[in-house]
Design a protein around this motif. Structure first.
Motif, mmCIF file in Angstrom:
data_model
loop_
_atom_site.group_PDB
_atom_site.id
_atom_site.type_symbol
_atom_site.label_atom_id
_atom_site.label_comp_id
_atom_site.label_asym_id
_atom_site.label_seq_id
_atom_site.Cartn_x
_atom_site.Cartn_y
_atom_site.Cartn_z
ATOM 1 N N ASP A 1 9.794 -1.853 4.301
ATOM 2 C CA ASP A 1 9.344 -1.219 2.758
ATOM 3 C C ASP A 1 8.211 -0.262 3.400
ATOM 4 O O ASP A 1 6.952 -1.041 3.748
ATOM 5 N N PHE A 2 7.976 1.130 3.319
ATOM 6 C CA PHE A 2 6.908 1.224 4.299
ATOM 7 C C PHE A 2 5.840 2.060 3.069
ATOM 8 O O PHE A 2 4.645 2.013 3.610
ATOM 9 N N SER A 3 6.386 1.477 1.698
ATOM 10 C CA SER A 3 5.234 1.481 1.044
ATOM 11 C C SER A 3 3.506 0.099 1.498
ATOM 12 O O SER A 3 2.787 0.134 0.661
ATOM 13 N N VAL A 4 4.645 -1.084 1.570
ATOM 14 C CA VAL A 4 4.590 -2.046 1.935
ATOM 15 C C VAL A 4 3.071 -1.442 3.321
ATOM 16 O O VAL A 4 2.211 -2.119 2.698
ATOM 17 N N THR B 1 -1.950 6.854 -0.492
ATOM 18 C CA THR B 1 -2.262 6.861 0.331
ATOM 19 C C THR B 1 -4.112 6.159 0.364
ATOM 20 O O THR B 1 -4.663 6.668 1.598
ATOM 21 N N THR B 2 -4.370 5.860 -0.857
ATOM 22 C CA THR B 2 -5.831 5.402 -0.728
ATOM 23 C C THR B 2 -6.332 4.545 0.616
ATOM 24 O O THR B 2 -5.109 3.661 1.225
ATOM 25 N N GLY B 3 -7.520 5.340 1.690
ATOM 26 C CA GLY B 3 -7.751 4.144 2.336
ATOM 27 C C GLY B 3 -7.254 4.579 3.836
ATOM 28 O O GLY B 3 -7.332 4.316 4.926
ATOM 29 N N VAL B 4 -6.046 5.234 3.283
ATOM 30 C CA VAL B 4 -5.727 5.532 4.753
ATOM 31 C C VAL B 4 -5.254 7.023 5.588
ATOM 32 O O VAL B 4 -5.786 7.523 4.626
ATOM 33 N N SER B 5 -5.241 7.612 6.058
ATOM 34 C CA SER B 5 -6.035 8.189 7.740
ATOM 35 C C SER B 5 -4.891 8.453 8.247
ATOM 36 O O SER B 5 -4.123 7.892 9.293
ATOM 37 N N LEU B 6 -3.885 9.816 7.924
ATOM 38 C CA LEU B 6 -2.178 10.219 8.551
ATOM 39 C C LEU B 6 -3.051 11.230 9.185
ATOM 40 O O LEU B 6 -3.681 12.456 9.589
ATOM 41 N N HIS B 7 -2.448 10.993 10.884
ATOM 42 C CA HIS B 7 -2.493 11.754 11.433
ATOM 43 C C HIS B 7 -1.150 12.235 12.568
ATOM 44 O O HIS B 7 0.006 10.915 12.424
#
Length: 319
Positions: free
Chosen positions: A244-247, A270-276
């Protein structure tokens, strides 16, 4: 003259693998199927099947005939679809069975359901045939394709990665919906340490020393992550496996490690996640598959068209 019904049975045997399963799918007895296949061999004049142990296998001639069968049966399906469109009279609602991988089932299918409901509410009853009823089964691409080819689904929503191509299954048509970019998800604190500003493209070679969160090994997404890291010159040090990508995204937000996540699979939070994005881009092509010729059936055609509509909306939100 080759009998089309017998040709269909040979094609079905190539899909189902055994006479028993073929007989069940065709609502016939096993001996009846065997007799029809024997009659087809006489019509063809060459052996189409051979025994390997206790299992029947297609000969080279049998495989060749199955290839032609896919074309013949696809043309018949297209003819039936065209005739159905001509005699469509707005009668009862038909059922369209869909098998879709999890993130498409979560994001695209609810939009499809809303579009069908809205279209039915806006159009006067005589204006168009009633919207089809939908039946959804969540299934990874291999299982979705199997359901489609076995006749347990009318449409399969599948994906294929640019680093992990997927061949078009025999007897199927592809309807490309969208190209879904694969993003690197890193904890916000790690992004600062790695000197990655928001939205900056990331070079995976710089992530060789990080802890990695990978999809489950039963999925093609797992193989994709392994290949992407391998192309960058390292084997990922995995600290978690989850299908599960949510996990995975939640674990990234908690600082457990980094992950590759297709944009479509991102959860709302996506709290606390930096996306690149990646400096060497990887994409996941999302497609709808139908059996050859059947996409011309009015209700299935309507579903495919609406899937194109909702996929475009996902690519360009707000338009």
């Amino acid at each position: 003259m080759l009998d089309v019904r017998r040709i269909r049975l040979l094609r079905d045997l190539s899909v189902h693998g055994t006479v028993t399963a073929t007989a069940e799918a065709a609502c016939l007895s096993g001996p009846a199927v065997s007799q029809q296949l024997a009659a087809l061999e006489k019509e063809a004049g060459v052996p189409l099947l051979e025994k390997q142990g206790r299992v029947l296998r297609l000969t080279a001639a049998g495989r060749l005939l199955v290839e032609h069968a896919e074309v013949i049966l696809g043309s018949l399906a297209a003819a039936e679809a065209d005739l159905l469109a001509l005699r469509a009279d707005g009668g009862g609602r038909s059922l369209v069975r869909i098998a879709a991988f999890p993130s498409a089932a979560r994001v695209l299918l609810p939009l499809l359901w809303r579009e069908l409901a809205a279209g039915s509410a806006e159009a006067p009853a005589p204006a168009q045939a009633p919207a089809p009823r939908l039946h959804l089964t969540e299934a990874e691409p291999d299982r979705a394709v199997q359901a489609l080819r076995h006749g347990d689904a009318d449409l399969a929503v599948v994906h294929a990665y640019s680093l992990l191509p997927r061949d078009l299954p025999p007897g199927c048509e592809q309807h490309r919906l969208l190209d879904d970019p694969v993003l690197l998800a890193v904890p916000a604190g790690a992004a600062d340490r790695l000197r990655l500003s928001p939205g900056q493209a990331a070079d995976l070679r710089r992530l060789a020393g990080e802890d990695w969160l990978l999809p489950g090994p039963e999925t093609s997404c797992h193989e994709l992550a392994q290949r992407a890291c391998g192309a960058a010159g390292f084997v990922p040090r995995k600290v978690a496996l989850a299908s599960d990508f949510s996990v995975l995204t939640a674990l990234v937000g908690a600082g457990a490690g980094v992950a590759l996540v297709p944009r479509l699979a991102l959860p709302a939070d996506t709290t606390g996640v930096s996306l690149h994005p990646l400096t060497e881009p990887v994409t996941r092509t999302v497609s709808a598959l139908t059996r050859t010729g059947e996409a011309r059936q009015p209700q299935l055609k309507r579903v495919v068209e609406l899937l194109h509509t909702v996929s475009a909306r996902h690519r360009h939100p707000g338009e």
